[in-house]
Design an enzyme around this catalytic site. Structure first.
Site, PDB file in Angstrom:
ATOM      1  N   ALA A  72      38.820  33.827  38.761  1.00  0.00           N
ATOM      2  CA  ALA A  72      38.004  33.126  37.768  1.00  0.00           C
ATOM      3  C   ALA A  72      38.726  33.027  36.435  1.00  0.00           C
ATOM      4  O   ALA A  72      39.521  33.900  36.073  1.00  0.00           O
ATOM      5  CB  ALA A  72      36.671  33.846  37.583  1.00  0.00           C
ATOM      6  N   GLY A 117      38.626  35.733  42.732  1.00  0.00           N
ATOM      7  CA  GLY A 117      38.199  34.468  43.304  1.00  0.00           C
ATOM      8  C   GLY A 117      39.300  33.742  44.044  1.00  0.00           C
ATOM      9  O   GLY A 117      39.025  32.964  44.970  1.00  0.00           O
ATOM     10  N   GLU A 120      39.254  35.193  47.370  1.00  0.00           N
ATOM     11  CA  GLU A 120      38.027  34.755  48.035  1.00  0.00           C
ATOM     12  C   GLU A 120      38.160  33.336  48.571  1.00  0.00           C
ATOM     13  O   GLU A 120      37.610  33.017  49.631  1.00  0.00           O
ATOM     14  CB  GLU A 120      36.844  34.880  47.082  1.00  0.00           C
ATOM     15  CG  GLU A 120      36.450  36.334  46.843  1.00  0.00           C
ATOM     16  CD  GLU A 120      35.398  36.499  45.775  1.00  0.00           C
ATOM     17  OE1 GLU A 120      34.371  37.134  46.038  1.00  0.00           O
ATOM     18  OE2 GLU A 120      35.607  35.985  44.640  1.00  0.00           O
ATOM     19  N   GLU A 140      37.384  42.814  40.851  1.00  0.00           N
ATOM     20  CA  GLU A 140      36.296  42.459  39.950  1.00  0.00           C
ATOM     21  C   GLU A 140      35.606  43.654  39.293  1.00  0.00           C
ATOM     22  O   GLU A 140      35.194  43.575  38.133  1.00  0.00           O
ATOM     23  CB  GLU A 140      35.250  41.611  40.687  1.00  0.00           C
ATOM     24  CG  GLU A 140      35.659  40.159  40.907  1.00  0.00           C
ATOM     25  CD  GLU A 140      36.444  39.944  42.179  1.00  0.00           C
ATOM     26  OE1 GLU A 140      36.593  38.778  42.598  1.00  0.00           O
ATOM     27  OE2 GLU A 140      36.922  40.941  42.777  1.00  0.00           O
TER      28      GLU A 140
END
Length: 266
Positions: A72, A117, A120, A140
């Site tokens: 992110a 992310g 992910e 995270e």
């Protein structure tokens, strides 16, 4: 090869007569950090590719030399109010679910950093090809959040609950060799070969029946986690969807005539 851009940060390239689509993350100045705009573009590209019946395989790649995706965009996140973060959440989720819900096989080509992310996005693919420079992880909790792009659900499905817990709770980064050993990535290749090898794998996959590929992916995804009896019912439904298709008729005919099939895709 043709190219199409979705927003500023996503590039789609078509290979193999359009049957292999490469979705390239293209925000090099930020090492492909996923901003709101980039998330929206990833989702838009996935929607277009999923609806394109010519596409048989999607390969997720990066144009950055040293990173697949660092996760992110925390600089953007730091500027958002609580209300703005709430509004941004479904946009961010749309990128991850866009990749996850593609109806065709997906292959991630990972080099360098694939963190948070970024990892992910790779986990949302069916197969992860990585080179020796890859560094993956879900860090995270080290910045006060949790993996929110599917990581808490996708990682244990790959490596088991205890291993996923250790990796998520420790927030540690895992280098390529250990990542392959743990099952965090599926194929380990020579440095700099991740994209080429992923595209080669995609071309081999794309040679098969498009109807069969979509049905097989549907059975794999829907059946995962079900008890055996329920899973076999999912498989049977997928079989019935292809058993009377034009692809099935062509595949059997081509086998018996000892020739390459020409899939009608229906």
């Amino acid at each position: 090869m043709s190219e199409e851009r979705f927003g500023e940060f996503v590039l789609v390239r078509r290979h193999a007569d359009g049957h292999v689509a490469e979705l390239a993350l293209d925000r090099p100045k930020a090492m492909n950090a996923v901003s709101t705009e980039m998330a929206r573009s990833v989702a838009g590209a996935c929607a277009a590719l999923g609806a394109d019946r010519d596409v048989r395989v999607v390969v997720l790649t990066s144009t950055h030399e040293r990173a697949f995706c660092v996760g992110a965009d925390l600089k953007e996140r730091n500027s958002l109010s609580d209300a703005e973060l709430v509004r941004q959440r479904p946009v961010a989720r749309g990128a991850y679910t866009g990749v996850l819900e593609l109806p065709v096989p997906t292959v991630a080509a990972v080099h360098g950093f694939a963190l948070g992310g970024g990892f992910e996005l790779a986990l949302s693919c069916d197969v992860i090809v990585a080179d020796g420079t890859a560094v993956v992880g879900l860090p995270e909790v080290s910045v006060g959040v949790i993996p929110g792009g599917g990581g808490t659900q996708l990682l244990p499905r790959r490596v088991g609950a205890a291993r996923a817990a250790e990796l998520i709770f420790s927030a540690r980064r895992v280098e390529a060799a250990e990542a392959r050993e743990l099952g965090l990535v599926d194929v380990l290749v020579e440095d700099g070969r991740d994209r080429a090898e992923a595209l080669a794998l995609a071309s081999r996959i794309a040679a098969n029946s498009p109807v069969g590929l979509r049905a097989a992916k549907r059975a794999l995804r829907l059946g995962h986690g079900l008890d055996l009896r329920a899973g076999l019912e999912v498989e049977d439904a997928a079989w019935r969807s292809v058993a009377f298709s034009g692809d099935r008729a062509e595949g059997v005919a081509a086998f018996n005539e000892k020739r390459k099939p020409e899939w009608p895709g229906e």
